[in-house]
Motif scaffolding. Structure first.
Motif, short mmCIF file in Angstrom:
data_model
loop_
_atom_site.label_atom_id
_atom_site.label_comp_id
_atom_site.label_asym_id
_atom_site.label_seq_id
_atom_site.Cartn_x
_atom_site.Cartn_y
_atom_site.Cartn_z
N HIS A 14 26.30 137.05 94.81
CA HIS A 14 25.34 135.84 95.00
C HIS A 14 25.61 135.44 96.38
CE1 HIS A 14 24.06 131.86 94.39
NE2 HIS A 14 23.16 132.28 94.05
N ASP A 15 24.71 135.19 97.19
CA ASP A 15 24.95 134.55 98.50
C ASP A 15 24.31 133.37 98.77
OD1 ASP A 15 22.45 135.06 99.64
OD2 ASP A 15 23.24 136.98 100.45
N LEU A 16 24.53 132.74 99.83
CA LEU A 16 24.21 131.28 99.95
C LEU A 16 22.62 131.34 99.98
CD1 LEU A 16 26.49 129.76 102.33
CD2 LEU A 16 26.30 129.03 100.12
N LEU A 17 21.91 132.52 100.52
CA LEU A 17 20.50 132.49 100.79
C LEU A 17 19.90 132.73 99.59
CD1 LEU A 17 19.44 134.29 104.16
CD2 LEU A 17 19.79 131.70 103.58
N ASN A 18 20.61 133.35 98.45
CA ASN A 18 19.88 133.66 96.84
C ASN A 18 19.27 132.31 96.45
OD1 ASN A 18 22.15 136.25 96.54
ND2 ASN A 18 19.69 136.47 97.21
N THR A 19 18.58 132.40 95.49
CA THR A 19 18.08 131.04 94.73
C THR A 19 19.24 130.82 93.82
OG1 THR A 19 17.27 132.41 92.82
CG2 THR A 19 15.67 131.98 94.57
N ASP A 20 19.33 129.43 93.81
CA ASP A 20 20.48 128.74 93.36
C ASP A 20 20.18 128.68 91.61
OD1 ASP A 20 21.98 128.20 95.53
OD2 ASP A 20 20.88 126.18 95.65
N LYS A 21 18.98 129.03 90.98
CA LYS A 21 18.91 128.99 89.66
C LYS A 21 19.89 129.89 89.09
CE LYS A 21 15.10 129.19 86.13
NZ LYS A 21 13.44 129.65 86.09
N GLY A 22 20.67 129.57 87.97
CA GLY A 22 21.41 130.14 87.29
C GLY A 22 22.76 130.35 87.85
N PHE A 23 23.00 129.59 89.05
CA PHE A 23 24.45 129.42 89.64
C PHE A 23 24.81 128.10 90.24
CE2 PHE A 23 22.36 133.86 90.37
CZ PHE A 23 23.45 134.59 90.04
N VAL A 24 25.93 127.93 90.49
CA VAL A 24 26.39 126.68 91.06
C VAL A 24 25.80 126.52 92.44
CG1 VAL A 24 28.49 125.42 91.83
CG2 VAL A 24 28.47 126.92 89.80
N PRO A 25 25.00 125.39 92.64
CA PRO A 25 24.41 125.29 93.93
C PRO A 25 25.30 125.46 95.01
CG PRO A 25 23.70 123.63 92.38
CD PRO A 25 24.87 124.49 91.77
N ASN A 26 24.92 125.77 96.07
CA ASN A 26 25.89 126.03 97.55
C ASN A 26 26.92 126.81 97.35
OD1 ASN A 26 23.72 123.84 98.44
ND2 ASN A 26 25.04 122.37 97.73
N SER A 27 26.87 127.85 96.41
CA SER A 27 28.05 128.38 96.20
C SER A 27 27.58 130.12 96.63
CB SER A 27 28.58 128.62 94.81
OG SER A 27 27.57 129.05 93.96
N GLU A 28 28.91 131.01 96.74
CA GLU A 28 28.71 132.13 97.02
C GLU A 28 29.76 133.18 96.65
OE1 GLU A 28 27.21 133.35 100.90
OE2 GLU A 28 28.85 134.85 101.04
N THR A 29 29.41 134.18 95.80
CA THR A 29 30.33 135.15 95.18
C THR A 29 30.10 136.47 95.60
OG1 THR A 29 30.92 133.47 93.48
CG2 THR A 29 31.56 135.81 93.31
N GLN A 30 30.77 137.17 96.27
CA GLN A 30 30.52 138.74 96.59
C GLN A 30 31.59 139.43 96.31
OE1 GLN A 30 28.86 139.25 100.48
NE2 GLN A 30 27.70 137.20 100.43
#
Length: 216
Positions: A14-30
């Protein structure tokens, strides 16, 4: 280096350009994601990037939570460097691509108007940190740099824009300084379908790409 085709793979992503729905906003995990390119000029495959782990947590700072921002990246990435031991009769510099092991960490602050009546589409981040790369090309087989990072996110509807700039002061390890500048634009057709336009620039290299992402 001419045109290229690239395949990106990501077992968990999940990167910063993906939609934030379902994830913590402004976060990235790869985790264990990467990219392989085929350049028309060289006619060979190149492992452009491999992130063993890459994490961004751009929590907006305010007087109540006093949240801090951090970023961590461990893996490998391809960089363009001047070719060593060029013949003296060459009338211009030549360049080559290497893929050093890469490790970097940054810490700082993000700012966003969290308390407005409407969701704020802007997020601005400033961080400082360190970046280290290991490869036989570099002096002493490694280059280490303090770095400064600026990041800007604009999110509105299906569109998201990111601009990113980092300066790496490698002179501290007797290597040439470098920088990273990115502009990335995403349009989410649906939750699992995205198209992106990206521009990336470094000291000796720049590229422009248009891509389609299917997320599942």
């Amino acid at each position: 280096m001419g045109s290229f085709a690239e395949i990106q793979f990501r077992p968990a992503y999940h990167d910063l350009l993906n939609t934030d729905k379902g994830f913590v906003p402004n976060s990235e995990t790869q985790v264990m994601n990467g990219a392989v390119r085929y350049y028309e000029g060289s006619r060979k495959l190149e492992l452009t990037r491999l992130n063993v782990i890459r994490m961004y947590s751009l929590n907006p700072y305010n007087s109540i939570s006093e949240s801090k921002t951090y970023a961590l990246d461990l893996g490998a990435e391809t960089v363009t460097v001047k070719t060593k031991h060029q013949p003296f009769w060459k009338d211009k510099e030549e360049y080559s691509r290497i893929t050093p092991v890469n490790a970097e960490a940054s810490y700082g602050y993000s700012f966003q108007n969290e308390f407005s009546r409407e969701d704020s589409p802007f997020l601005f981040t400033v961080m400082a940190g360190v970046k280290a790369q290991a490869h036989g090309y570099f002096k002493n087989e490694a280059r280490i740099a303090p770095q400064g990072v600026l990041n800007f996110l604009y999110n509105i509807g299906s569109w998201k824009i990111q601009t990113y700039y980092a300066y790496h002061y490698y002179n501290i390890s007797q290597n040439e300084n470098d920088y990273t500048a990115n502009l990335r634009l995403r349009y989410a057709i649906q939750k699992n379908h995205e198209v992106r336009f990206e521009f990336s620039k470094h000291t000796y290299y720049q590229d422009v790409s248009f891509s389609y992402h299917y997320l599942f």
